[in-house]
Design a protein around this motif. Structure first.
Motif, short mmCIF file in Angstrom:
data_model
loop_
_atom_site.label_atom_id
_atom_site.label_comp_id
_atom_site.label_asym_id
_atom_site.label_seq_id
_atom_site.Cartn_x
_atom_site.Cartn_y
_atom_site.Cartn_z
N VAL A 230 5.44 6.25 -15.50
CA VAL A 230 5.97 5.11 -14.74
C VAL A 230 5.73 3.84 -15.55
O VAL A 230 4.65 3.65 -16.12
CB VAL A 230 5.30 4.98 -13.36
CG1 VAL A 230 5.82 3.74 -12.62
CG2 VAL A 230 5.53 6.23 -12.52
N VAL A 231 6.72 2.97 -15.59
CA VAL A 231 6.58 1.63 -16.16
C VAL A 231 6.88 0.63 -15.06
O VAL A 231 7.89 0.75 -14.36
CB VAL A 231 7.52 1.41 -17.36
CG1 VAL A 231 7.50 -0.06 -17.79
CG2 VAL A 231 7.11 2.28 -18.53
N VAL A 232 6.02 -0.38 -14.91
CA VAL A 232 6.22 -1.44 -13.92
C VAL A 232 6.65 -2.71 -14.65
O VAL A 232 5.99 -3.13 -15.60
CB VAL A 232 4.93 -1.72 -13.11
CG1 VAL A 232 5.17 -2.85 -12.12
CG2 VAL A 232 4.48 -0.46 -12.38
N GLU B 50 -4.50 3.63 -14.24
CA GLU B 50 -3.89 4.23 -15.44
C GLU B 50 -2.72 5.14 -15.07
O GLU B 50 -2.48 6.17 -15.70
CB GLU B 50 -4.93 4.99 -16.27
CG GLU B 50 -6.04 4.09 -16.78
CD GLU B 50 -7.03 4.83 -17.67
OE1 GLU B 50 -6.95 6.07 -17.74
OE2 GLU B 50 -7.85 4.15 -18.30
N ARG B 51 -2.02 4.73 -14.03
CA ARG B 51 -0.87 5.50 -13.56
C ARG B 51 0.43 4.95 -14.13
O ARG B 51 1.44 5.65 -14.15
CB ARG B 51 -0.82 5.48 -12.02
CG ARG B 51 0.31 6.28 -11.40
CD ARG B 51 0.20 7.75 -11.74
NE ARG B 51 1.40 8.48 -11.29
CZ ARG B 51 2.50 8.63 -12.02
NH1 ARG B 51 2.58 8.10 -13.24
NH2 ARG B 51 3.52 9.32 -11.55
N ILE C 286 0.84 -1.20 0.00
CA ILE C 286 0.00 0.00 0.00
C ILE C 286 0.87 1.25 0.00
O ILE C 286 0.62 2.21 -0.75
CB ILE C 286 -0.95 -0.02 1.21
CG1 ILE C 286 -1.98 -1.15 1.04
CG2 ILE C 286 -1.66 1.33 1.37
CD1 ILE C 286 -2.80 -1.42 2.28
N ASP C 287 1.94 1.25 0.80
CA ASP C 287 2.85 2.39 0.84
C ASP C 287 3.49 2.64 -0.52
O ASP C 287 3.62 3.80 -0.96
CB ASP C 287 3.94 2.17 1.89
CG ASP C 287 3.42 2.25 3.31
OD1 ASP C 287 2.32 2.80 3.51
OD2 ASP C 287 4.12 1.77 4.23
N VAL C 288 3.92 1.57 -1.18
CA VAL C 288 4.57 1.71 -2.50
C VAL C 288 3.58 2.23 -3.53
O VAL C 288 3.89 3.15 -4.30
CB VAL C 288 5.18 0.37 -2.94
CG1 VAL C 288 5.62 0.43 -4.40
CG2 VAL C 288 6.35 0.00 -2.04
N SER C 289 2.38 1.67 -3.57
CA SER C 289 1.37 2.14 -4.52
C SER C 289 1.05 3.60 -4.27
O SER C 289 0.94 4.42 -5.20
CB SER C 289 0.10 1.29 -4.39
OG SER C 289 0.36 -0.08 -4.62
N ASP C 290 0.89 3.96 -3.00
CA ASP C 290 0.53 5.31 -2.61
C ASP C 290 1.59 6.33 -3.06
O ASP C 290 1.28 7.49 -3.34
CB ASP C 290 0.35 5.37 -1.09
CG ASP C 290 -0.43 6.60 -0.63
OD1 ASP C 290 -0.86 7.38 -1.49
OD2 ASP C 290 -0.61 6.75 0.58
N ALA C 291 2.84 5.89 -3.13
CA ALA C 291 3.92 6.80 -3.52
C ALA C 291 3.74 7.34 -4.94
O ALA C 291 4.25 8.41 -5.27
CB ALA C 291 5.26 6.08 -3.41
N PHE C 292 2.99 6.60 -5.78
CA PHE C 292 2.82 7.00 -7.18
C PHE C 292 1.42 7.53 -7.49
O PHE C 292 1.13 7.89 -8.62
CB PHE C 292 3.11 5.80 -8.10
CG PHE C 292 4.52 5.28 -7.97
CD1 PHE C 292 5.55 5.87 -8.69
CD2 PHE C 292 4.81 4.22 -7.14
CE1 PHE C 292 6.85 5.39 -8.58
CE2 PHE C 292 6.12 3.74 -7.02
CZ PHE C 292 7.14 4.33 -7.74
N PRO D 128 -3.38 11.87 -0.80
CA PRO D 128 -2.84 12.87 -1.73
C PRO D 128 -1.32 12.97 -1.61
O PRO D 128 -0.76 12.88 -0.52
CB PRO D 128 -3.52 14.17 -1.28
CG PRO D 128 -4.76 13.73 -0.61
CD PRO D 128 -4.42 12.45 0.08
N GLY D 129 -0.67 13.13 -2.77
CA GLY D 129 0.78 13.29 -2.77
C GLY D 129 1.50 12.23 -3.57
O GLY D 129 1.76 11.14 -3.06
N ASP D 130 1.80 12.53 -4.86
CA ASP D 130 2.54 11.63 -5.74
C ASP D 130 4.02 12.03 -5.65
O ASP D 130 4.40 13.13 -6.07
CB ASP D 130 2.01 11.78 -7.17
CG ASP D 130 2.75 10.90 -8.18
OD1 ASP D 130 3.83 10.39 -7.85
OD2 ASP D 130 2.24 10.74 -9.30
N LEU D 131 4.86 11.15 -5.12
CA LEU D 131 6.27 11.48 -4.91
C LEU D 131 7.02 11.75 -6.21
O LEU D 131 8.07 12.40 -6.20
CB LEU D 131 6.97 10.35 -4.15
CG LEU D 131 6.50 10.06 -2.73
CD1 LEU D 131 7.36 8.97 -2.11
CD2 LEU D 131 6.55 11.32 -1.87
#
Length: 461
Positions: free
Chosen positions: A278-280, A301-302, A239-245, A269-272
């Motif tokens: 971004v490509v995964v 769609e991020r 969740i933390d990693v997803s939230d970062a983007f 709120p807040g995209d680091l």
């Protein structure tokens, strides 16, 4: 006599309702089976050819009961429970393998980056057939884990089986596995972020790594998030990693037995990365928490997902300590994970937007069902609950041919190409020379290559 008296009292309490008696039949059958278990244990204790350890027998019975549910539910003795807590804290002693059990065999989910096993060339899907010359067939994950762990500096000899190859004996020297879950570097104008596992430190390490790359290259144009061969870890870290983007929106939901047993997790709120492309990167060794991140960024769609369909481990395990952990713990499946669009991860995995194999051998693995290593291969795997199925054997859209420079990471190169195109696959530059392209609709069930497939590439040890 006391047992008969208790049963008689229970019958009186039920009264004369035939329906009530009928409703208790399954429960009475459970009590009868538990009594039979006690009888069997007493017979073994009295009649077996040598004295037995009742504790060991009962723990084996508990493990058997849990693994009969699905491949990821299990009983953890007190020592194994302590080991689990140690591993999720980010540092432990071992050889660096994430393992699981299937059909009486212990298989590798993924080797950890820069670990003894990783450096020795151990790959996802390898079967552990022997440890220090002793047959490992029928051993539980806990038992194999105990054998692989040991004093720092000591060695353990492990024999691995791999489809299409002779058994391979590897000597692994145990060391402190200090899991640096996030590493990063610059790839030209882009940042490369590698997450090897999801532990208590992952969210913090990711934030620090992104900030470092920003300082090193103020004009960054995008990021590659590499989750290949990441066997998962903590939900909170995913969740933390997803939230970062993400600026907003759902990350993942988990749904249990009852319709009302739904938990949803949303981004703050807040995209680091400030909204940069971004490509995964994923492959069949990307499981669990990795799939949560890939599914969230894809559905929102991020990010564009590149690589191969992930493992498909979309079930939630809840660890329940027994008597405060003094009697170990149960790791029991309590729910399934769903991506923001409502797609089940379980048995299906996350399909990439651009399907790319890292090598010819890896392409052959995907093209031949007998070599696909995924959750769907488990006979006791929990179903997806939505009627969907994992895509069957097929030739990936792209794979490097015999003339491609094997020193280059083709999947990473294509991920960078996607970033150069701004994440728009319609603007993607042509694949380089030496690459095999399968046109849409022309996928084959098997590649024409005659030689055997050889791979390129929930429990750390």
């Amino acid at each position: 006599m006391r047992k008969l008296l208790l049963i008689g009292c229970a019958a009186l309490a039920l009264g004369g309702s035939a329906a009530a008696v009928a409703s208790q039949t399954p429960r009475n059958e459970t009590f009868r089976m538990l009594e039979m278990f006690g009888d069997v244990l007493a017979i073994v204790e009295r009649a077996y050819v040598v004295p037995v350890d009742n504790k060991k027998l009962i723990e084996a019975a508990l493990q058997g009961m849990m693994t009969a549910l699905d491949p990821h539910s299990n009983y953890l003795p007190a020592k194994a429970f302590g080991d689990l807590r140690e591993r999720t804290s980010g540092e432990y002693s071992g050889v660096g393998l994430t393992i699981t059990s299937e059909g009486g065999l212990v298989k590798v989910i993924s080797p950890m980056d820069d670990s003894p096993a990783g450096r020795a060339g151990v790959q996802a899907g390898d079967v552990i057939s022997a440890i220090d010359g002793q047959n490992a067939s029928g051993l539980t994950v806990s038992e194999v884990s105990d054998k692989l762990r040991g004093a720092i500096g000591t060695s353990v000899t492990v024999t691995f089986l791999r489809d299409g190859e002779e058994p391979r004996e590897v000597v692994l020297k145990r060391e402190v596995i200090k899991v640096e879950s996030v590493t990063g570097r610059l790839e030209g104008d882009f940042g490369y972020l590698r997450i090897s596992t999801f532990n208590e430190n992952t969210g913090r390490e990711l934030t620090e790594t992104i900030e470092r790359l920003k300082r090193e290259k103020p004009g960054l144009k995008g990021y590659v998030l590499d989750l290949r061969n990441n066997g998962g870890g903590l939900l909170t870290a995913a969740i933390d990693v997803s939230d970062a983007f993400l600026e907003r929106g759902e990350i993942v939901s988990q749904r249990g037995r009852k319709p009302e047993d739904i938990e949803r997790y949303a981004a703050k709120p807040g995209d680091l990365t400030g909204g940069l492309p971004v490509v995964v990167l994923i492959n069949y060794g990307s499981a669990s928490a990795s799939e949560i991140v890939a599914g969230a960024l894809k559905d929102q769609e991020r990010a564009t997902v590149v690589g191969l369909t992930s493992f498909g481990k979309g079930s939630v395990q809840t660890v329940i300590p027994l008597r405060g952990g003094s009697d170990g713990a149960l790791s029991i499946t309590t729910a399934r994970y769903y991506t923001p669009s409502g797609r089940s991860i379980q048995k299906i995995g996350i399909e990439p937007d651009l399907e790319v194999a890292r090598s010819e051998a890896e392409a052959r693995i995907v093209s031949r069902s007998s070599f696909i290593y995924s959750e769907a291969a488990y006979a006791t795997a929990l179903d997806a609950s939505i009627g969907a199925e994992r895509k069957g054997p097929h030739t990936p859209r792209e794979a490097p041919g015999p003339d491609y420079d094997k020193a280059k990471d083709y999947q990473l190169q294509r991920a960078l190409d996607v970033l150069r195109a701004g994440g728009d696959l319609s603007k993607l530059t042509a694949a380089p020379e030496g690459v095999v392209i399968t046109e849409p609709g022309q996928e084959k069930a098997e590649t024409p290559a005659a030689d055997e497939a050889k791979p390129d590439e929930t429990r750390p040890d």
